[in-house]
Structure formats: C-alpha cells, structure tokens
Enzyme design. Structure first.
Site, PDB file in Angstrom:
ATOM      1  N   HIS A  33       0.840  -1.206   0.000  1.00  0.00           N
ATOM      2  CA  HIS A  33       0.000   0.000   0.000  1.00  0.00           C
ATOM      3  C   HIS A  33       0.874   1.254   0.000  1.00  0.00           C
ATOM      4  O   HIS A  33       0.671   2.169  -0.813  1.00  0.00           O
ATOM      5  CB  HIS A  33      -0.898  -0.019   1.240  1.00  0.00           C
ATOM      6  CG  HIS A  33      -1.785   1.169   1.378  1.00  0.00           C
ATOM      7  ND1 HIS A  33      -3.124   1.154   1.054  1.00  0.00           N
ATOM      8  CD2 HIS A  33      -1.534   2.439   1.821  1.00  0.00           C
ATOM      9  CE1 HIS A  33      -3.653   2.339   1.285  1.00  0.00           C
ATOM     10  NE2 HIS A  33      -2.710   3.144   1.747  1.00  0.00           N
ATOM     11  N   GLU A  34       1.844   1.299   0.893  1.00  0.00           N
ATOM     12  CA  GLU A  34       2.685   2.493   1.007  1.00  0.00           C
ATOM     13  C   GLU A  34       3.649   2.631  -0.164  1.00  0.00           C
ATOM     14  O   GLU A  34       3.888   3.740  -0.651  1.00  0.00           O
ATOM     15  CB  GLU A  34       3.453   2.471   2.340  1.00  0.00           C
ATOM     16  CG  GLU A  34       2.573   2.568   3.570  1.00  0.00           C
ATOM     17  CD  GLU A  34       1.694   3.810   3.575  1.00  0.00           C
ATOM     18  OE1 GLU A  34       2.114   4.857   3.030  1.00  0.00           O
ATOM     19  OE2 GLU A  34       0.572   3.732   4.109  1.00  0.00           O
ATOM     20  N   HIS A  37       1.916   4.229  -3.047  1.00  0.00           N
ATOM     21  CA  HIS A  37       1.846   5.689  -2.929  1.00  0.00           C
ATOM     22  C   HIS A  37       3.147   6.328  -3.423  1.00  0.00           C
ATOM     23  O   HIS A  37       3.132   7.297  -4.194  1.00  0.00           O
ATOM     24  CB  HIS A  37       1.636   6.098  -1.468  1.00  0.00           C
ATOM     25  CG  HIS A  37       0.230   5.937  -0.981  1.00  0.00           C
ATOM     26  ND1 HIS A  37      -0.858   6.417  -1.661  1.00  0.00           N
ATOM     27  CD2 HIS A  37      -0.261   5.374   0.157  1.00  0.00           C
ATOM     28  CE1 HIS A  37      -1.962   6.153  -0.976  1.00  0.00           C
ATOM     29  NE2 HIS A  37      -1.630   5.507   0.122  1.00  0.00           N
TER      30      HIS A  37
END
Length: 257
Positions: A33-34, A37
């Site tokens: 997820h990170e 980003h």
C-alpha cells in the site's frame, strides 16, 4: 482478530499457523500500500519517497507500531505515511488524486488475485486424497482468505473521507482551499478515527469474552461498515473466479468467504 484466532481450529498448532499467516498478510497489505503511494508519486514527478528510502519492501521502513497493532487486533490499520511533496507534481490535481488512490487500488488488486489462489487451493483440497496434502491445501486456502480480507479491510478503511486517510485526500483534491469540511477534518479527523477505532476494539473485546445480544455488535459503527462491505466484495470476487475457472464444489468455496 488475534483474540478470535481468526480462522484457526482452536488447537495451538492451528492458531500458530494462522497467526503467522496473519503477520505475512498484514506485511503484504501495508507495505505494498505504502510503496504504491511512493511509486505513483515518483511517476508524477515527486522523488521524495525514493530519496526517503520508502520505495523499499523492507517492512521496518514503513512500520508504525500503533497501525500494526490495530491491523493484528481488529483487522484494519495503517503504516507510516509515505512523504510526498505535491509541489513537484507535473500536474498538481492529477498527482494528488492518483497518489491518493494508489494504495487502495493496489490492495484491491491483491485481494482480487488472492481469491483466485484461494480458489485454486480449494480446488486442490477437493481433489486431494492424501491427508498431509489436504492439510496443506486447506491452510493455504486460509492464508489467501486472510490476505484477501485484510486487503479489502484496508481498502474500505482508507476510503473513508476522514483525515489523514486516503479518502480524505481524494475529497481534498476536488475541493477548494479553505473548504469547511476539509478544515474540520484536518482539525478533528484524528480524534474521530481514534473514537471509531477505540469503540470497535471495545465492542470486539466485549463480544469475545462475554455473552451479549446480537444487536450489541451494531454499536461498532466502523466494524459493521467494514464487515458488510468486505464480506460482500469478497463474495463477489469468489463468485467471479468460480465462474471463470472450474473451482471446487460450492461448499468448499465457503472456505474463502
């Protein structure tokens, strides 16, 4: 999540296996997820995440103790936010929007693929005549079930329009500077989240250790919302793959829902 032993059979060996699976699933969900980003920010012209070492799959670079404990206890949480500098974006609003949704889109893709592999494990279980092999297929079907549900929980948790979640960033993208809702959330969003998560934890603990009426669970607003959407989208994914490939008998698909 830990207290309920998730999908274990109650014995210590099953509990330990499921606990390890949960750690691995949380790692995949949070780290990817990170990193998503950071990668999308880089594609938009901002190298801040890269220079901060946040494009790494090393979990310690993304570790947030409170967010990790939340993921293990109640099934939703967060990692340390990836630093970005929107002023570096080639197209400001497009950059804000694509970076904001990058994490949840990644989690959605992981969940979709996890249900496929979970179905394949169920298919293997249905056709296995060896007890040891059957156990392997069963536990791996549980791993992919956990992986799918944790990623979906992260999706629906993060799309909430509450600061500092990704959903708030999306709302911020389409509103003007000084918007009253955004200003309110920037000031109070963390307290709202703290209250919702705290309530969810208290209700979960109460239900695990005391006998309470069914309606009591609805007091957990966040948990009720997540359970509804996670369960239904997970069911859609499972049924999709059941239509695409000759999966195991229907009763075995219940392993994945």
């Amino acid at each position: 999540m830990i207290f309920a032993a998730m999908y274990g059979d109650g014995d210590f060996a099953s509990y330990a296996i499921i606990l390890v699976f949960t750690f691995v699933a949380v790692y995949i969900a949070l780290v990817f997820h990170e990193v998503a980003h950071g990668l999308v920010a880089k594609w938009n012209g901002d190298p801040t995440a890269k220079y901060s070492g946040r494009l790494s799959l090393n979990p310690m670079r993304h570790f947030d103790p409170i967010g990790f404990i939340m993921m293990m206890l109640v099934g939703f949480g967060y990692a340390k936010p990836v630093p970005i500098n929107p002023s570096n974006f080639k197209h400001y609003r497009r950059g804000l929007f694509t970076v904001a949704i990058a994490g949840v889109v990644t989690n959605l893709i992981i969940a979709f693929i996890a249900t496929l592999f979970g179905g394949l494990m169920a298919l293997g279980l249905a056709h296995s005549a060896n007890a040891a092999v059957s156990n392997m297929f069963y536990y791996f079907s549980q791993f992919f079930r956990i992986l799918a549900r944790i990623n979906l929980s992260l999706v629906f948790f993060n799309i909430l329009p509450i600061f500092p979640l990704d959903g708030f960033r999306v709302v911020e993208t389409f509103t003007h500077r000084g918007n009253k809702f955004c200003a309110f959330m920037r000031t109070n969003g963390q307290y709202i989240l703290f209250g919702l998560v705290g309530l969810s934890f208290i209700v979960s603990m109460a239900q695990n250790y005391t006998r309470l009426p069914d309606w009591f669970g609805y007091i957990d607003i966040l948990g009720t919302y997540l359970n509804f959407f996670v369960s239904n989208l997970n069911w859609v994914f499972v049924r999709f793959w059941a239509l695409m490939i000759p999966l195991a008998p229907y009763y075995l698909l219940s392993l994945l829902v």
